[in-house]
Write a protein that holds these residues in place. Structure first.
Motif, PDB file in Angstrom:
ATOM      1  N   UNK A  66       0.864  19.801   5.802  1.00  0.00           N
ATOM      2  CA  UNK A  66      -0.335  19.402   6.867  1.00  0.00           C
ATOM      3  C   UNK A  66       0.298  17.652   6.731  1.00  0.00           C
ATOM      4  N   UNK A  67      -1.114  17.145   8.416  1.00  0.00           N
ATOM      5  CA  UNK A  67      -0.504  15.224   8.598  1.00  0.00           C
ATOM      6  C   UNK A  67      -1.684  14.618   7.484  1.00  0.00           C
ATOM      7  N   UNK A  68      -1.384  13.193   7.766  1.00  0.00           N
ATOM      8  CA  UNK A  68      -1.732  12.419   6.519  1.00  0.00           C
ATOM      9  C   UNK A  68      -3.347  12.226   6.351  1.00  0.00           C
ATOM     10  N   UNK A  69      -4.003  12.330   7.219  1.00  0.00           N
ATOM     11  CA  UNK A  69      -5.850  12.077   7.832  1.00  0.00           C
ATOM     12  C   UNK A  69      -6.325  13.142   6.992  1.00  0.00           C
ATOM     13  N   UNK A 215      12.262  -0.174   0.319  1.00  0.00           N
ATOM     14  CA  UNK A 215      12.235  -1.181   1.258  1.00  0.00           C
ATOM     15  C   UNK A 215      12.712  -1.310   2.603  1.00  0.00           C
ATOM     16  N   UNK A 216      14.448  -1.093   1.583  1.00  0.00           N
ATOM     17  CA  UNK A 216      15.261  -1.156   3.024  1.00  0.00           C
ATOM     18  C   UNK A 216      15.296   0.095   3.981  1.00  0.00           C
ATOM     19  N   UNK A 217      14.929   1.087   2.906  1.00  0.00           N
ATOM     20  CA  UNK A 217      14.533   2.419   4.193  1.00  0.00           C
ATOM     21  C   UNK A 217      13.052   2.033   5.002  1.00  0.00           C
ATOM     22  N   UNK A 218      12.385   1.001   5.160  1.00  0.00           N
ATOM     23  CA  UNK A 218      12.123   1.436   5.818  1.00  0.00           C
ATOM     24  C   UNK A 218      10.437   1.689   5.369  1.00  0.00           C
ATOM     25  N   UNK A 219       9.470   1.668   4.122  1.00  0.00           N
ATOM     26  CA  UNK A 219       8.709   2.135   3.389  1.00  0.00           C
ATOM     27  C   UNK A 219       7.467   1.102   4.134  1.00  0.00           C
ATOM     28  N   UNK A 220       7.581  -0.277   4.667  1.00  0.00           N
ATOM     29  CA  UNK A 220       6.415  -1.328   4.872  1.00  0.00           C
ATOM     30  C   UNK A 220       6.755  -0.238   6.410  1.00  0.00           C
ATOM     31  N   UNK A 221       7.429  -0.104   6.975  1.00  0.00           N
ATOM     32  CA  UNK A 221       7.497   0.167   8.702  1.00  0.00           C
ATOM     33  C   UNK A 221       6.655   1.978   8.482  1.00  0.00           C
ATOM     34  N   UNK A 222       6.474   3.022   7.777  1.00  0.00           N
ATOM     35  CA  UNK A 222       5.827   3.827   7.361  1.00  0.00           C
ATOM     36  C   UNK A 222       4.314   3.076   7.064  1.00  0.00           C
ATOM     37  N   UNK A 223       4.732   2.367   6.095  1.00  0.00           N
ATOM     38  CA  UNK A 223       3.081   2.421   6.175  1.00  0.00           C
ATOM     39  C   UNK A 223       1.884   1.901   6.979  1.00  0.00           C
ATOM     40  N   UNK A 224       2.687   0.682   7.770  1.00  0.00           N
ATOM     41  CA  UNK A 224       2.325  -0.050   8.899  1.00  0.00           C
ATOM     42  C   UNK A 224       2.055   1.172   9.660  1.00  0.00           C
ATOM     43  N   UNK A 225       2.641   2.168   9.879  1.00  0.00           N
ATOM     44  CA  UNK A 225       2.342   3.092  11.522  1.00  0.00           C
ATOM     45  C   UNK A 225       1.232   3.463  10.953  1.00  0.00           C
ATOM     46  N   UNK A 226       1.544   4.371   9.484  1.00  0.00           N
ATOM     47  CA  UNK A 226       0.030   4.900   9.138  1.00  0.00           C
ATOM     48  C   UNK A 226      -1.479   4.175   8.950  1.00  0.00           C
ATOM     49  N   UNK A 227      -1.161   2.565   8.461  1.00  0.00           N
ATOM     50  CA  UNK A 227      -1.946   2.025   8.998  1.00  0.00           C
ATOM     51  C   UNK A 227      -2.925   2.187  11.079  1.00  0.00           C
ATOM     52  N   UNK A 228      -1.863   1.112  10.931  1.00  0.00           N
ATOM     53  CA  UNK A 228      -2.428   1.543  12.488  1.00  0.00           C
ATOM     54  C   UNK A 228      -2.903   2.631  13.411  1.00  0.00           C
ATOM     55  N   UNK A 242       1.440   3.113  -0.899  1.00  0.00           N
ATOM     56  CA  UNK A 242       0.968   3.434  -0.256  1.00  0.00           C
ATOM     57  C   UNK A 242       0.308   2.164   0.372  1.00  0.00           C
ATOM     58  N   UNK A 243      -0.852   2.640  -0.973  1.00  0.00           N
ATOM     59  CA  UNK A 243      -2.066   0.998  -1.265  1.00  0.00           C
ATOM     60  C   UNK A 243      -1.534   0.551  -1.153  1.00  0.00           C
ATOM     61  N   UNK A 244      -0.758   0.271  -2.159  1.00  0.00           N
ATOM     62  CA  UNK A 244      -0.137  -1.390  -2.181  1.00  0.00           C
ATOM     63  C   UNK A 244       0.030  -2.767  -1.512  1.00  0.00           C
ATOM     64  N   UNK A 245       0.215  -1.524  -0.216  1.00  0.00           N
ATOM     65  CA  UNK A 245       0.659  -2.329   1.101  1.00  0.00           C
ATOM     66  C   UNK A 245      -0.389  -2.776   2.141  1.00  0.00           C
ATOM     67  N   UNK A 246      -1.245  -2.287   1.599  1.00  0.00           N
ATOM     68  CA  UNK A 246      -3.293  -2.771   2.156  1.00  0.00           C
ATOM     69  C   UNK A 246      -3.398  -3.925   1.952  1.00  0.00           C
ATOM     70  N   UNK A 247      -3.601  -4.579   1.191  1.00  0.00           N
ATOM     71  CA  UNK A 247      -3.976  -5.975   0.819  1.00  0.00           C
ATOM     72  C   UNK A 247      -3.164  -6.529   2.003  1.00  0.00           C
ATOM     73  N   UNK A 248      -1.485  -6.578   1.563  1.00  0.00           N
ATOM     74  CA  UNK A 248      -0.310  -7.482   2.934  1.00  0.00           C
ATOM     75  C   UNK A 248      -0.924  -7.238   3.820  1.00  0.00           C
ATOM     76  N   UNK A 249      -1.232  -5.762   4.758  1.00  0.00           N
ATOM     77  CA  UNK A 249      -1.574  -5.457   6.017  1.00  0.00           C
ATOM     78  C   UNK A 249      -3.309  -6.042   6.668  1.00  0.00           C
ATOM     79  N   UNK A 250      -3.940  -6.146   5.813  1.00  0.00           N
ATOM     80  CA  UNK A 250      -4.692  -6.644   6.004  1.00  0.00           C
ATOM     81  C   UNK A 250      -4.841  -8.203   6.176  1.00  0.00           C
ATOM     82  N   UNK A 251      -3.727  -8.808   5.352  1.00  0.00           N
ATOM     83  CA  UNK A 251      -3.570 -10.309   5.691  1.00  0.00           C
ATOM     84  C   UNK A 251      -4.070 -11.410   4.274  1.00  0.00           C
ATOM     85  N   UNK A 252      -4.239 -10.193   3.309  1.00  0.00           N
ATOM     86  CA  UNK A 252      -5.082 -10.800   2.130  1.00  0.00           C
ATOM     87  C   UNK A 252      -3.804 -11.222   0.925  1.00  0.00           C
TER      88      UNK A 252
END
Length: 311
Positions: A66-69, A215-228, A242-252
């Motif tokens: 299934x898709x992430x949404x 992280x070396x394999x692109x986890x941040x990029x994967x989460x960022x794509x979903x966030x966008x 995934x949820x751990x990176x949301x505050x970072x992507x929000x600049x918090x």
């Protein structure tokens, strides 16, 4: 005779995937993922999803379905996995479930009864309206008051599960945990459960190292794509990794803090997984160390041959 189903369980990072491949090759099996997050397309790095190369030609199911949404319940999982078990056994292959989501695996293997067939739509709509007026966290706080154990298992933004848990309490006067604990579980299969465990310090070290590799394999990029894509409040994004990176992507928060939280949450999750399987299921446990993994796999395969022939 009941269909035999081999299941490999244990905490995250302990080596379940590689063992399942060896079992499949040895006993002519096909593998069903028992992970509640590997069902999502495009969520590969954070869920440690097995790669095509790692599959070594073994058929795998319940991956990328299934898709992430989209939302996906344990009832959905139960029904789909059972169809795969039947299909695999009809091909004269051995069904093998591998994963660490305890409730999902238990539901697939045993006659686990759910309360989803008795929904109170009026009460559900009342709670949804309350979320619109007061926010999701206010509803989550109410769940913490009446069913703190269930609240610990749910992210505050997972409104659907919060509402369901409150609905069960409102209708029965009992917590979701109490409802689950009082069930008598029987199985339509002949389950053989193999569990991998590891000394806590070694397991935690491997979890920390695995996060660094992610992280070396692109986890941040994967989460960022979903966030966008605007999926920040979706069920899929509430997962560890995934949820751990949301505050970072929000600049918090800083990225370092996000990685630190991911490692901590992964270690805590491993502890909860281990506790679940120890308390809820009849598992044959094997302790893995850093220098005897291959030897231990050979022992497990030998023991399994006896279990499969004799059960």
């Amino acid at each position: 005779m009941k269909q035999k189903v081999v299941t490999v369980v244990g905490p995250t990072g302990v080596g379940k995937t590689s063992l399942s491949i060896e079992i499949a090759k040895t006993f002519d099996g096909e593998i069903i993922s028992g992970d509640s997050m590997q069902i999502y397309q495009g969520m590969d790095v954070g869920t440690a999803k097995i790669t095509e190369e790692e599959q070594q030609g073994i058929n795998h199911y319940m991956l990328d379905i299934i898709s992430p949404e989209q939302t996906f319940s344990v009832v959905d999982f139960q029904q789909m996995v059972r169809k795969h078990i039947d299909a695999i056994s009809n091909r004269k292959k051995l069904p093998i479930i591998v994963g660490g989501t305890g409730l999902y695996i238990q539901a697939a293997l045993y006659n686990y009864q759910f309360t989803d067939n008795k929904r109170d739509e009026t009460y559900q709509k009342e709670l949804e309206k309350e979320v619109e007026q007061k926010g999701a966290y206010a509803l989550y706080q109410r769940l913490k008051e009446v069913d703190p154990k269930q609240a610990e298992k749910i992210h505050p933004n997972n409104v659907r599960r919060v509402i369901r848990s409150l609905e069960v309490y409102e209708r029965t006067g009992k917590s979701m945990a109490t409802y689950h604990e009082k069930q008598t579980l029987t199985s339509q299969y002949d389950p053989i459960l193999i569990g991998l465990e590891m000394d806590r310090p070694l397991l935690y070290q491997q979890i920390n190292e695995r996060v660094d590799i992610m992280m070396e394999n692109g986890l941040l990029e994967e989460v960022s794509h979903l966030y966008k894509q605007g999926l920040v409040n979706s069920q899929s994004m509430q997962a560890i990794g995934y949820k751990e990176f949301i505050p970072y992507l929000k600049g918090e928060e800083s990225l370092e803090r996000a990685v630190e939280l991911l490692k901590r949450n992964s270690r805590r999750y491993a502890k909860r997984q281990y506790t679940w399987f120890k308390n809820k299921m009849d598992v044959h446990w094997y302790t893995i160390t850093s220098d005897d993994k291959n030897k231990k796999i050979s022992t497990i395969l030998k023991d399994l041959a006896g279990m499969i022939d004799n059960k």
